[in-house]
Design an enzyme around this catalytic site. Sequence first.
Site, PDB file in Angstrom:
ATOM      1  N   SER A 137     -28.747 -50.908-114.370  1.00 22.44           N
ATOM      2  CA  SER A 137     -30.099 -51.381-114.078  1.00 22.44           C
ATOM      3  C   SER A 137     -30.094 -52.762-113.416  1.00 22.44           C
ATOM      4  O   SER A 137     -29.365 -53.653-113.828  1.00 22.44           O
ATOM      5  CB  SER A 137     -30.896 -51.458-115.376  1.00 22.44           C
ATOM      6  N   GLY A 153     -35.198 -52.823-114.375  1.00 24.25           N
ATOM      7  CA  GLY A 153     -35.982 -52.915-115.608  1.00 24.25           C
ATOM      8  C   GLY A 153     -37.483 -52.998-115.353  1.00 24.25           C
ATOM      9  O   GLY A 153     -37.938 -53.859-114.596  1.00 24.25           O
ATOM     10  N   ILE A 172     -32.862 -63.384-112.704  1.00 26.63           N
ATOM     11  CA  ILE A 172     -33.971 -62.795-111.944  1.00 26.63           C
ATOM     12  C   ILE A 172     -35.250 -62.908-112.786  1.00 26.63           C
ATOM     13  O   ILE A 172     -36.332 -63.092-112.248  1.00 26.63           O
ATOM     14  CB  ILE A 172     -33.681 -61.301-111.631  1.00 26.63           C
ATOM     15  N   LEU A 178     -36.341 -60.487-114.710  1.00 23.67           N
ATOM     16  CA  LEU A 178     -36.959 -59.162-114.853  1.00 23.67           C
ATOM     17  C   LEU A 178     -38.156 -58.927-113.934  1.00 23.67           C
ATOM     18  O   LEU A 178     -39.069 -58.164-114.268  1.00 23.67           O
ATOM     19  CB  LEU A 178     -37.327 -58.911-116.328  1.00 23.67           C
ATOM     20  N   ASN A 226     -34.121 -52.093-122.779  1.00 21.52           N
ATOM     21  CA  ASN A 226     -33.417 -53.360-122.655  1.00 21.52           C
ATOM     22  C   ASN A 226     -33.938 -54.327-123.708  1.00 21.52           C
ATOM     23  O   ASN A 226     -35.059 -54.813-123.602  1.00 21.52           O
ATOM     24  CB  ASN A 226     -33.621 -53.921-121.245  1.00 21.52           C
ATOM     25  N   CYS A 270     -31.960 -58.904-122.471  1.00 18.58           N
ATOM     26  CA  CYS A 270     -31.847 -59.721-121.275  1.00 18.58           C
ATOM     27  C   CYS A 270     -31.854 -61.198-121.633  1.00 18.58           C
ATOM     28  O   CYS A 270     -32.769 -61.681-122.288  1.00 18.58           O
ATOM     29  CB  CYS A 270     -32.987 -59.434-120.326  1.00 18.58           C
ATOM     30  N   THR A 293     -22.658 -54.969-110.738  1.00 16.55           N
ATOM     31  CA  THR A 293     -22.388 -55.980-109.718  1.00 16.55           C
ATOM     32  C   THR A 293     -21.583 -55.431-108.547  1.00 16.55           C
ATOM     33  O   THR A 293     -21.752 -55.871-107.405  1.00 16.55           O
ATOM     34  CB  THR A 293     -21.668 -57.169-110.398  1.00 16.55           C
TER      35      THR A 293
HETATM   36  C1  FMN Z   1     -28.882 -59.086-110.527  1.00 19.51           C
HETATM   37  C2  FMN Z   1     -28.846 -58.330-111.811  1.00 19.51           C
HETATM   38  C3  FMN Z   1     -30.020 -57.822-112.348  1.00 19.51           C
HETATM   39  C4  FMN Z   1     -30.006 -57.128-113.549  1.00 19.51           C
HETATM   40  N1  FMN Z   1     -31.172 -56.620-114.052  1.00 19.51           N
HETATM   41  C5  FMN Z   1     -31.158 -55.889-115.210  1.00 19.51           C
HETATM   42  C6  FMN Z   1     -32.341 -55.283-115.716  1.00 19.51           C
HETATM   43  O1  FMN Z   1     -33.403 -55.366-115.125  1.00 19.51           O
HETATM   44  N2  FMN Z   1     -32.275 -54.602-116.906  1.00 19.51           N
HETATM   45  C7  FMN Z   1     -31.106 -54.467-117.585  1.00 19.51           C
HETATM   46  O2  FMN Z   1     -31.077 -53.838-118.634  1.00 19.51           O
HETATM   47  N3  FMN Z   1     -29.946 -55.011-117.109  1.00 19.51           N
HETATM   48  C8  FMN Z   1     -29.950 -55.715-115.938  1.00 19.51           C
HETATM   49  N4  FMN Z   1     -28.761 -56.253-115.453  1.00 19.51           N
HETATM   50  C9  FMN Z   1     -27.516 -56.043-116.200  1.00 19.51           C
HETATM   51  C10 FMN Z   1     -26.685 -54.906-115.614  1.00 19.51           C
HETATM   52  O3  FMN Z   1     -27.379 -53.701-115.678  1.00 19.51           O
HETATM   53  C11 FMN Z   1     -25.332 -54.778-116.342  1.00 19.51           C
HETATM   54  O4  FMN Z   1     -25.571 -54.513-117.701  1.00 19.51           O
HETATM   55  C12 FMN Z   1     -24.496 -56.031-116.238  1.00 19.51           C
HETATM   56  O5  FMN Z   1     -24.640 -56.615-114.955  1.00 19.51           O
HETATM   57  C13 FMN Z   1     -23.003 -55.787-116.504  1.00 19.51           C
HETATM   58  O6  FMN Z   1     -22.436 -54.903-115.580  1.00 19.51           O
HETATM   59  P1  FMN Z   1     -21.693 -55.366-114.225  1.00 19.51           P
HETATM   60  O7  FMN Z   1     -20.734 -56.438-114.609  1.00 19.51           O
HETATM   61  O8  FMN Z   1     -21.051 -54.144-113.682  1.00 19.51           O
HETATM   62  O9  FMN Z   1     -22.764 -55.902-113.317  1.00 19.51           O
HETATM   63  C14 FMN Z   1     -28.786 -56.933-114.236  1.00 19.51           C
HETATM   64  C15 FMN Z   1     -27.603 -57.451-113.693  1.00 19.51           C
HETATM   65  C16 FMN Z   1     -27.610 -58.132-112.499  1.00 19.51           C
HETATM   66  C17 FMN Z   1     -26.314 -58.651-111.943  1.00 19.51           C
END
Ligand code: FMN
Lengths: 265, 265, 302, 302
Positions: free
Chosen positions: D20, D45, D70, D72, D126, D129, D265
């Site tokens: 997400s 989200g 961000i 959310l 979620n 956050c 990411t």
């Molecule tokens: C820019 C960005 C925005 C994110 N927005 C959300 C979100 O809206 N809701 C959520 O549950 N996690 C959000 N995450 C977390 C990711 O879904 C994920 O759990 C976290 O980045 C770890 O995984 P990764 O290292 O592969 O990015 C966000 C992560 C990033 C980098």
Amino acid sequence: MNRLFSAEIIRNESVDDRHFILELSPGAAVADTLVGQFFMLKPGESIDPLLLRPFSLMGFTVPGATHPNGTLSFLIRAAGKGTNILKRLPVGTCLTVLGPLGQGFPPIEEGERLIVVAGGIGIASVLGLVKVYQDVPLFYGVRTKGHLLLSPGMLNAISAEIHIASDDGSIGTKGNILELLEAYVFQLRKSFGGNIKIYACGPHAMLRAMAEMSLDAETYISLETPMACGLGTCLGCAVKTAGGIQMVCKDGPVFNIKDITWDEA
Amino acid sequence: MNRLFSAEIIRNESVDDRHFILELSPGAAVADTLVGQFFMLKPGESIDPLLLRPFSLMGFTVPGATHPNGTLSFLIRAAGKGTNILKRLPVGTCLTVLGPLGQGFPPIEEGERLIVVAGGIGIASVLGLVKVYQDVPLFYGVRTKGHLLLSPGMLNAISAEIHIASDDGSIGTKGNILELLEAYVFQLRKSFGGNIKIYACGPHAMLRAMAEMSLDAETYISLETPMACGLGTCLGCAVKTAGGIQMVCKDGPVFNIKDITWDEA
Amino acid sequence: MNLSVDIGGLRLKNPVVTASGTFGYGVEYAEFLDLNQIGAITVKGLSPRPSKGNPPGRIWETPCGMLNSIGLQNIGIETFIREKLPELRKYDTKIIANFYGDTIEEYVEAAEALSAADGVHALEMNISCPNKQAGWIAFGVDPVLTEKVVAATRMATRLPLIVKLSPNVTSIADMAKAAVDGGADALSVINTITGMAIDIETRRPRLSNIVGGLSGPAIRPIAVRMVFQAARAVKVPIIGMGGIMTGADAVEFILAGASAVAVGTANFVNPAAPADVLGGIKQYMDRHSMDDINTMIAGVIC
Amino acid sequence: MNLSVDIGGLRLKNPVVTASGTFGYGVEYAEFLDLNQIGAITVKGLSPRPSKGNPPGRIWETPCGMLNSIGLQNIGIETFIREKLPELRKYDTKIIANFYGDTIEEYVEAAEALSAADGVHALEMNISCPNKQAGWIAFGVDPVLTEKVVAATRMATRLPLIVKLSPNVTSIADMAKAAVDGGADALSVINTITGMAIDIETRRPRLSNIVGGLSGPAIRPIAVRMVFQAARAVKVPIIGMGGIMTGADAVEFILAGASAVAVGTANFVNPAAPADVLGGIKQYMDRHSMDDINTMIAGVIC
Ligand SMILES: Cc1cc2nc3c(=O)[nH]c(=O)nc-3n(C[C@H](O)[C@H](O)[C@H](O)COP(=O)(O)O)c2cc1C
Ligand SMILES: Cc1cc2nc3c(=O)[nH]c(=O)nc-3n(C[C@H](O)[C@H](O)[C@H](O)COP(=O)(O)OP(=O)(O)OC[C@H]3O[C@@H](n4cnc5c(N)ncnc54)[C@H](O)[C@@H]3O)c2cc1C
Ligand SMILES: Cc1cc2nc3c(=O)[nH]c(=O)nc-3n(C[C@H](O)[C@H](O)[C@H](O)COP(=O)(O)OP(=O)(O)OC[C@H]3O[C@@H](n4cnc5c(N)ncnc54)[C@H](O)[C@@H]3O)c2cc1C
Ligand SMILES: Cc1cc2nc3c(=O)[nH]c(=O)nc-3n(C[C@H](O)[C@H](O)[C@H](O)COP(=O)(O)O)c2cc1C
Ligand code: FES
Ligand code: FES
């Protein structure tokens, strides 16, 4: 037309200590690119630095025998980790490229007059305008002669009307390029009743100063913020505008200067 | 004599797809190095990969006019992140180097007979022995002909007695090099009453198999474990020995095979 | 330029110290840098009796970091005092003895033994190593136990007592408060973060201990955040650490609230790292015309 | 080769989903990969009402990772259902709607609204956050509150309910148990780890929100450890995430105990990453002559 492609470095040339020109031969056809749009390049194959780096397209060549998909060239300042890696990549290296991205400068209509303004490395984003619209006036401000990224000869070749200012007076007029610009627009307004457009790119301080000037001209600027996705999905490259938060990578990087809320941008 | 120094790559040559020879010209005098000692090299300037990588010194040249501190050469297999970066570094690049480190193979005394055994890339650690002690028998096992890291011609030039075995029989005897070794030691023992010493380096499985053989010879082997500091301070490169935990980087990498506790090493 | 800082009664000539477990017993590095030039040497974690640590499979590199599960192998306090301390006394720098125990009694025993030794200038109490199992770990993650073990140890020494916090907690601020309530003169923030890596070919964990502590640049943003939060929660000085490779990294920690910084994993990449980090801090101060490092501490604007 | 996995009642054709917030509302990536080929798309989200998020200064790169705050920002559930969902319904993949609320009531409201929509196959809640302030964050770090908010939300939907855990806790196992006790059908492990970076030239935090969430390869060892610990604590399936860049990374999470993996990411570095990760998993299975991905789940030997 896939916006994610691989491209080979065919030129990697120092302009001065800190700046270099990177020219790429894409492995696939590239979508038409407006001046002001940008591409993101992956600096090497490491996961540190992790993210792609955004660079405005400075110039391009059309497809030909040697480069079936044309070439793309970028003028880059070695600013940190990623750009310093790019600077050292040998010709022949293949890079991952994403683009074209974002909104370019709006096309100039008949009867409009364009003035181009660049500060420092900002020249990379707007140089294409001078080439496309030919003989438009270019206002180019630098700290000192050594920071001029294109030689006066090269500049004169692309436009008959080059105005240069440097902070120390070592080239062009001594002082701020915006003073020259202001005087020029003031004069032009006397003789020209139509729409004057100023397209500018440069350091934050310069753009901010332009926003505070009361130039009688519609002004578009190209902004820079850190970016992750380049596609409007991560919501990371936010900028405050009159209409709320916008994304520099998708809604910009070119914005009408009026729309930017400067207090926090 | 500073064990932390910078060195310039003067040769980076492919041996085959996966192996290459890296030759360095150190920027400062290097301490005398015993065969079996190693150096740690930093693969590029990135923080990923983070740690220095350990490599046995395969060969060296003495100080001369072109290289006032002599040269150091390494035979390296492109195994992962760091070694693949090293493989691509152009001649002229400067690297951070730490070494010499660890304990080399014990010197051979008068009246002792040395036999050298190498499996695969293990040749890098022991090749120096063949050069230093001249015409000692070298037992060299590889998977297949293409994996022979030094040409038969090169090998014959450094020792009159080269025994090669390959798993598929494409070069030398088909089968395990340890069978050849066993037979050789058995024969030698009939005619030679003195101390026979076997110095070996190769894959873990080969060394382990040697430990289980009952060769009538004092056997020293060079071990590999992941390393961080190379100086015995991080306590990361542990190996279980009869005398408790020891550090491969400081107490080794050369150990008497008898001392190693194999169940967990 | 004044670089001298005070860490809960321990005066350092400059803010750069070494992180426990990454600089051996100090003397091993005399070859690479002038030990007289660093603020303090923190030695490998000591226990009342020698400890042999975990079986092999102790370290593994990860993206911009490394995992370790050394398991606190050390020569024991007695041997340290007999064999290493006389060597260390030759240098004009402060010696911080990092130590741990398996029980409150052992903490007290260790603190007493180290305090009696000639040449130990401060104690750093490790309540946070993720490589020890079971009850032990609770000292570092349960504020009630933290306060208890710190209070008991506090009674056992007159030396400045630095408590090293675990980052594996929900609230570093609460842990910082508990340690200070127990009597800590200063805090070290942070120890390693518990992580794990698996060899997908053998399906086995890379570390014999299964989990280990993550250190290096990868954890720096987390460490900076925790230093910032801890500094806002308590008044005692903080030694900041976690991924410091350069002077710029060190400055980031100082601005976040650290009074001193410890160089850890960087020593493996560059055994002269503490000297280079110090040099970088000085350059930064020069460039910003600062003449006292103390004006920089907790200087972040927000 | 069977790649299909079950995530608490949600059947995925393969274990690769998007994380997400890193894949927009999905459709933006149709240009780069065949969306029909991934297991599920998890959308940005959503909250009952649109949210404008934090001021600029929202992302910053760190060693092998990035910080984001961000805050959310999202278009709100109504607009999502009206504008994005019809587009997403065209693809033969599962849609996981990630959502949050500021209060228990909002969680319930969101779950109800999303459950009523045509084309949402599962909910990802979620509670973790790090960019939201104050009371909110407690849902993700206090097991009692976690159970409470999950239980309330559980009543509001018949869709598979996935609870996304925060890594900023002392015990991920306790949080996993609380979520499952509340009624979670599956868990997502992990969200981002709270971090901070400071611009040493301006002395200001790089993020307007001061702290943000760390993601990317830097956190992978921590995420693998937490997946391992959570998988041992509860019986429900886990979606593992945190720094997955390649198929090999994904396999590591599956061996640690994940039934599916989310690519986050990595999408920024390579917008076709989910397809590439899936390809890598298949290659690994081929190489090891595995014909069912389910045999690999939690297959670490220790
Ligand atoms: C820019 C960005 C925005 C994110 N927005 C959300 C979100 O809206 N809701 C959520 O549950 N996690 C959000 N995450 C977390 C990711 O879904 C994920 O759990 C976290 O980045 C770890 O995984 P990764 O290292 O592969 O990015 C966000 C992560 C990033 C980098
Ligand atoms: C739309 C756009 C067009 C650009 N065009 C050009 C160009 O034509 N020529 C040129 O030299 N530069 C250009 N830039 C700036 C360029 O992207 C940055 O200088 C570069 O990303 C710095 O990366 P680094 O790794 O060298 O620096 P580091 O400081 O190591 O980067 C750290 C992080 O900060 C980000 N970052 C740092 N400085 C900037 C910045 N000024 N703008 C955006 N992100 C930044 C990086 O992307 C990275 O995520 C442009 C930026 C944008 C947003
Ligand atoms: C004393 C000693 C001498 C060595 N001599 C040679 C030599 O002469 N030629 C040669 O090709 N190789 C040699 N090796 C092995 C070489 O160090 C590794 O292949 C190399 O470090 C792998 O790094 P990488 O980044 O390419 O692999 P990655 O898999 O990306 O490395 C990940 C991590 O694991 C460690 N690692 C992985 N494999 C090994 C291994 N087999 N041994 C030790 N650490 C490992 C790395 O150091 C790194 O920390 C030696 C190892 C030791 C300990
Ligand atoms: C190999 C290794 C051994 C360590 N041993 C100890 C120790 O004995 N006692 C302790 O308090 N911390 C120990 N640490 C933690 C470090 O002192 C430091 O807190 C941590 O590594 C974070 O800093 P860094 O990222 O700069 O390494 C050790 C770290 C490493 C990498
Ligand atoms: S860079 Fe991701 S939204 Fe602009
Ligand atoms: S590598 Fe650090 S002790 Fe051997």
